[in-house]
Design a protein around this motif. Structure first.
Motif, PDB file in Angstrom:
ATOM      1  N   GLY A   1      18.240 -72.675 -24.526  1.00  0.00           N
ATOM      2  CA  GLY A   1      18.036 -71.206 -24.393  1.00  0.00           C
ATOM      3  C   GLY A   1      17.767 -70.688 -23.202  1.00  0.00           C
ATOM      4  O   GLY A   1      17.265 -69.680 -22.980  1.00  0.00           O
TER       5      GLY A   1
ATOM      6  N   SER B   1      10.678 -69.634 -28.042  1.00  0.00           N
ATOM      7  CA  SER B   1      11.490 -68.741 -27.607  1.00  0.00           C
ATOM      8  C   SER B   1      12.694 -69.050 -26.792  1.00  0.00           C
ATOM      9  O   SER B   1      12.515 -69.921 -25.906  1.00  0.00           O
ATOM     10  CB  SER B   1      10.891 -67.442 -27.107  1.00  0.00           C
ATOM     11  OG  SER B   1      10.279 -67.883 -25.941  1.00  0.00           O
TER      12      SER B   1
ATOM     13  N   ILE C   1      12.972 -60.889 -23.235  1.00  0.00           N
ATOM     14  CA  ILE C   1      13.263 -61.868 -24.144  1.00  0.00           C
ATOM     15  C   ILE C   1      13.643 -61.087 -25.462  1.00  0.00           C
ATOM     16  O   ILE C   1      14.430 -61.405 -26.439  1.00  0.00           O
ATOM     17  CB  ILE C   1      12.125 -62.932 -24.554  1.00  0.00           C
ATOM     18  CG1 ILE C   1      11.908 -63.776 -23.445  1.00  0.00           C
ATOM     19  CG2 ILE C   1      12.394 -63.659 -25.633  1.00  0.00           C
ATOM     20  CD1 ILE C   1      10.669 -64.696 -23.344  1.00  0.00           C
TER      21      ILE C   1
ATOM     22  N   THR D   1      16.988 -59.546 -25.210  1.00  0.00           N
ATOM     23  CA  THR D   1      18.188 -60.370 -25.515  1.00  0.00           C
ATOM     24  C   THR D   1      18.279 -60.518 -26.843  1.00  0.00           C
ATOM     25  O   THR D   1      19.436 -60.678 -27.439  1.00  0.00           O
ATOM     26  CB  THR D   1      17.787 -61.586 -24.499  1.00  0.00           C
ATOM     27  OG1 THR D   1      17.699 -61.358 -23.516  1.00  0.00           O
ATOM     28  CG2 THR D   1      18.989 -62.608 -24.787  1.00  0.00           C
ATOM     29  N   GLU D   2      16.995 -60.881 -27.543  1.00  0.00           N
ATOM     30  CA  GLU D   2      17.192 -61.195 -29.092  1.00  0.00           C
ATOM     31  C   GLU D   2      17.867 -59.901 -29.848  1.00  0.00           C
ATOM     32  O   GLU D   2      18.647 -60.360 -30.727  1.00  0.00           O
ATOM     33  CB  GLU D   2      15.924 -61.598 -29.803  1.00  0.00           C
ATOM     34  CG  GLU D   2      15.386 -63.132 -28.947  1.00  0.00           C
ATOM     35  CD  GLU D   2      13.822 -63.183 -29.715  1.00  0.00           C
ATOM     36  OE1 GLU D   2      13.204 -62.319 -29.985  1.00  0.00           O
ATOM     37  OE2 GLU D   2      13.615 -64.309 -29.654  1.00  0.00           O
ATOM     38  N   ARG D   3      17.420 -58.591 -29.402  1.00  0.00           N
ATOM     39  CA  ARG D   3      18.007 -57.764 -30.286  1.00  0.00           C
ATOM     40  C   ARG D   3      19.598 -57.507 -29.921  1.00  0.00           C
ATOM     41  O   ARG D   3      20.224 -57.240 -30.930  1.00  0.00           O
ATOM     42  CB  ARG D   3      17.214 -56.435 -29.704  1.00  0.00           C
ATOM     43  CG  ARG D   3      15.802 -56.288 -30.223  1.00  0.00           C
ATOM     44  CD  ARG D   3      15.419 -54.859 -30.130  1.00  0.00           C
ATOM     45  NE  ARG D   3      15.544 -54.205 -28.818  1.00  0.00           N
ATOM     46  CZ  ARG D   3      14.737 -54.345 -27.935  1.00  0.00           C
ATOM     47  NH1 ARG D   3      13.556 -55.090 -27.941  1.00  0.00           N
ATOM     48  NH2 ARG D   3      14.977 -53.989 -26.533  1.00  0.00           N
TER      49      ARG D   3
ATOM     50  N   LYS E   1      21.280 -60.283 -31.741  1.00  0.00           N
ATOM     51  CA  LYS E   1      21.492 -59.761 -33.308  1.00  0.00           C
ATOM     52  C   LYS E   1      22.519 -58.691 -33.534  1.00  0.00           C
ATOM     53  O   LYS E   1      23.338 -58.882 -34.530  1.00  0.00           O
ATOM     54  CB  LYS E   1      20.078 -59.273 -33.662  1.00  0.00           C
ATOM     55  CG  LYS E   1      19.952 -58.927 -35.268  1.00  0.00           C
ATOM     56  CD  LYS E   1      18.545 -58.450 -35.560  1.00  0.00           C
ATOM     57  CE  LYS E   1      18.298 -58.299 -37.090  1.00  0.00           C
ATOM     58  NZ  LYS E   1      17.024 -57.962 -37.496  1.00  0.00           N
TER      59      LYS E   1
ATOM     60  N   ASP F   1      23.546 -65.977 -33.798  1.00  0.00           N
ATOM     61  CA  ASP F   1      22.536 -66.382 -34.637  1.00  0.00           C
ATOM     62  C   ASP F   1      21.314 -67.087 -33.462  1.00  0.00           C
ATOM     63  O   ASP F   1      22.019 -68.001 -32.636  1.00  0.00           O
ATOM     64  CB  ASP F   1      22.719 -67.205 -35.714  1.00  0.00           C
ATOM     65  CG  ASP F   1      23.567 -66.646 -36.675  1.00  0.00           C
ATOM     66  OD1 ASP F   1      23.206 -65.506 -37.027  1.00  0.00           O
ATOM     67  OD2 ASP F   1      24.320 -67.392 -37.227  1.00  0.00           O
ATOM     68  N   ILE F   2      20.240 -67.023 -33.569  1.00  0.00           N
ATOM     69  CA  ILE F   2      19.442 -67.668 -32.524  1.00  0.00           C
ATOM     70  C   ILE F   2      18.384 -68.557 -33.588  1.00  0.00           C
ATOM     71  O   ILE F   2      17.638 -68.346 -34.195  1.00  0.00           O
ATOM     72  CB  ILE F   2      18.373 -66.822 -31.824  1.00  0.00           C
ATOM     73  CG1 ILE F   2      19.330 -65.914 -30.842  1.00  0.00           C
ATOM     74  CG2 ILE F   2      17.607 -67.590 -30.704  1.00  0.00           C
ATOM     75  CD1 ILE F   2      18.775 -65.076 -29.886  1.00  0.00           C
TER      76      ILE F   2
ATOM     77  N   THR G   1      14.968 -70.832 -32.810  1.00  0.00           N
ATOM     78  CA  THR G   1      14.198 -71.457 -31.917  1.00  0.00           C
ATOM     79  C   THR G   1      13.306 -72.419 -32.637  1.00  0.00           C
ATOM     80  O   THR G   1      13.352 -72.347 -33.949  1.00  0.00           O
ATOM     81  CB  THR G   1      13.385 -70.138 -31.475  1.00  0.00           C
ATOM     82  OG1 THR G   1      12.920 -69.460 -32.625  1.00  0.00           O
ATOM     83  CG2 THR G   1      14.437 -69.230 -30.524  1.00  0.00           C
TER      84      THR G   1
END
Length: 518
Positions: free
Chosen positions: A236, A276, A286, A289-291, A294, A299-300, A302
């Motif tokens: 990541g 994360s 962070i 980036t996750e939004r 999504k 898919d993340i 962690t």
């Protein structure tokens, strides 16, 4: 003449004057534009001509000390670019005869950029130096810090009669980098695609396209299509994030058009063992980036560790769950570095000073502890700095400045030594004593400043023409993400490339991809 006729005549004269002024303005604008175009074309031609025709160089000087540089990565190339080669007989030894712009490697893996666009031949840099630089394409196998020698071997398919040679050095810059860390996990080395060298990107691209064509083969089951078109990226950090973003762009912008029947089966998963992704970035970036991931349906996972990689799946162990196999067609491994064998062998020769298994320990001037004639930079070292291209580049530039001072100090020391050995008459003793004292004071005034890293910020591409940036501005961290940051990311990387050739090729590839796809 009536008043109406006078007014009409005056209006006609005014329109004529305006028309003349407008025509004059257009003529001037046309001339300026023509001169600008011709001037820009001439400047471009001159720069490219000088690049391709570097001209004569000074020959090697037996009276100069020998400086050996091991490696051709960020640190070594930055050093070579800034080094005054008139002070040394310089030798570069590396298994690669080129510099690789690693931040854009994920773009090569999916075809956004061509491989040659981010390569810069080491001989290009060497040929533009004042004194000849010997470039040897070979792999260093041993460094003897006591006898100050380097042993290297030609590992290419076509070898000379004596492929192994040993040469002496006065100063050695050790910049061999690191190799990919697999943590001893079964199947990673054999089945995962790394993202460290140009060959890794080309291998991943071939495997990636093979997965797509196999999924398109008649008779392939629905389950097998889902497996083949499931891409798993492990790691990541910035490399893993950019790899996932580049994969998404290819699948959405190209695969969707040319393989519309396969697009519904596509899936990308990012696996990270830490809580994360992008731990070196701020919480806001962070979350952004996750939004974005999504929204892009990436898919993340962690807090999830990889326990093994098999032919058709990757075995995962979530923090609060049980181990399970995740079917996939491709695994891209971007999860850390470890020291090379030659680095471990070198450290083993100095057990009292080299006590960190992670890498070579250095002092504030980047000298290897226990071997003051060896300077170590880049990923092969164990310092408080992150193993990034930015750190290695600054270390190389620092050493280029330091070697200029070291050469000056060594030359003064040589003169002082010669003066002390000469025998003069009694009438010259006073003059000799003054000259000796002057040389000693000059040597004393030459002080080498310790290396200081200046963080210029962090950038990462996250796909969908978006990027994130964290930059220090006026003592504060400025964060940004989005399309505007993506344009800044591109301009920053263009300016960082080593030559006009690379900038032109990369910019051309980006335009080609925009208009014609990958």
């Amino acid at each position: 003449m009536t008043p109406a006729h006078l007014m009409a005549a005056r209006g006609k004269q005014n329109r004529s004057r305006v028309g003349n002024k407008w025509r004059g303005f257009l003529q001037i604008l046309g001339r300026v534009t023509l001169v600008t175009i011709v001037g820009a074309a001439g400047t471009f031609w001159y720069i490219t001509y000088k690049d391709r025709n570097p001209g004569p160089q000074l020959p090697l000087d037996p009276s100069k000390k020998i400086l050996v540089i091991l490696g051709s990565g960020w640190g070594a190339t930055s050093l070579l670019k800034g080094l005054d080669t008139t002070d040394y007989n310089t030798i570069v030894i590396s298994p690669k005869n080129f510099f690789l712009f690693t931040p854009l490697l994920p773009s090569v893996a999916v075809g956004t950029l061509g491989a040659k666009s981010i390569l810069q031949p080491t001989r290009y840099v060497a040929r533009h130096k004042a004194r000849q630089v010997s470039v040897i394409e070979a792999e260093a196998t041993n460094v003897d810090p006591v006898n100050k020698t380097v042993t290297f071997t030609d590992t290419s398919p076509l070898r000379p009669l004596e492929p192994t040679r040993t040469i002496p050095y006065d100063y050695l810059v050790y910049a061999v980098g690191a190799e990919t860390q697999t943590f001893g996990i079964p199947g990673v080395k054999e089945r995962a695609c790394f993202m460290k060298e140009i060959g890794d990107a080309e291998q991943m691209q071939a495997r990636f396209l093979d997965c797509i064509e196999t999924a398109a083969f008649p008779g392939t089951s629905e389950e097998e299509k889902r497996r083949l078109l499931h891409m798993v990226v492990v790691g990541g950090g910035p490399t893993g994030i950019e790899m996932a973003g580049e994969l998404h762009d290819f699948l959405e912008e190209d695969l969707k058009s040319w393989y519309p029947e396969l697009h519904p089966y596509v899936r990308i998963t990012l696996v990270e063992a830490l809580p994360s992704v992008l731990p070196s970035f701020s919480k806001e970036l962070i979350a952004y980036t996750e939004r974005t991931f999504k929204e892009s349906k990436i898919d993340i996972l962690t807090g999830t560790m990889v326990k093994g990689v098999s032919e058709g799946s990757v075995r995962l162990k979530p923090k609060d769950g049980e181990e399970h196999d995740l079917p996939c067609g491709l695994v891209v491994w971007a999860a850390g570095n470890k020291a090379r064998d030659i680095s471990r062998n070198l450290m083993a020769q100095l057990p009292d000073h080299q006590t960190n298994k992670r890498g070579i320990l250095v002092d504030d001037h980047l000298r290897m502890l226990g071997a003051p004639s060896i300077f170590a930079i880049g990923d092969c070292t164990a310092t408080s700095y992150a193993p990034t291209a930015q750190v290695a580049s600054q270390q190389g530039a620092y050493l280029a400045r330091m070697f200029k001072l070291i050469a000056k100090r060594d030359e003064l020391a040589r003169k002082l030594d010669e003066l002390s050995k000469t025998s003069d008459g009694k009438d010259l003793e006073a003059s000799k004593s003054k000259e000796t004292e002057s040389l000693a004071k000059q040597i004393e005034r030459i002080r080498l400043k310790p290396f200081h890293y200046s963080h210029q910020g962090s950038l990462a591409y996250i796909g969908s023409d978006k990027a994130i940036a964290e930059l220090p501005i006026f003592g504060r961290e400025w964060t940004s993400g989005g399309v505007a940051t993506f344009l800044f990311w591109r301009s920053a990387y263009l300016s960082t490339l080593f030559s006009l050739r690379n900038r032109a090729l990369v910019a051309g590839d980006w335009m080609r991809t925009k208009f014609f796809g990958r």
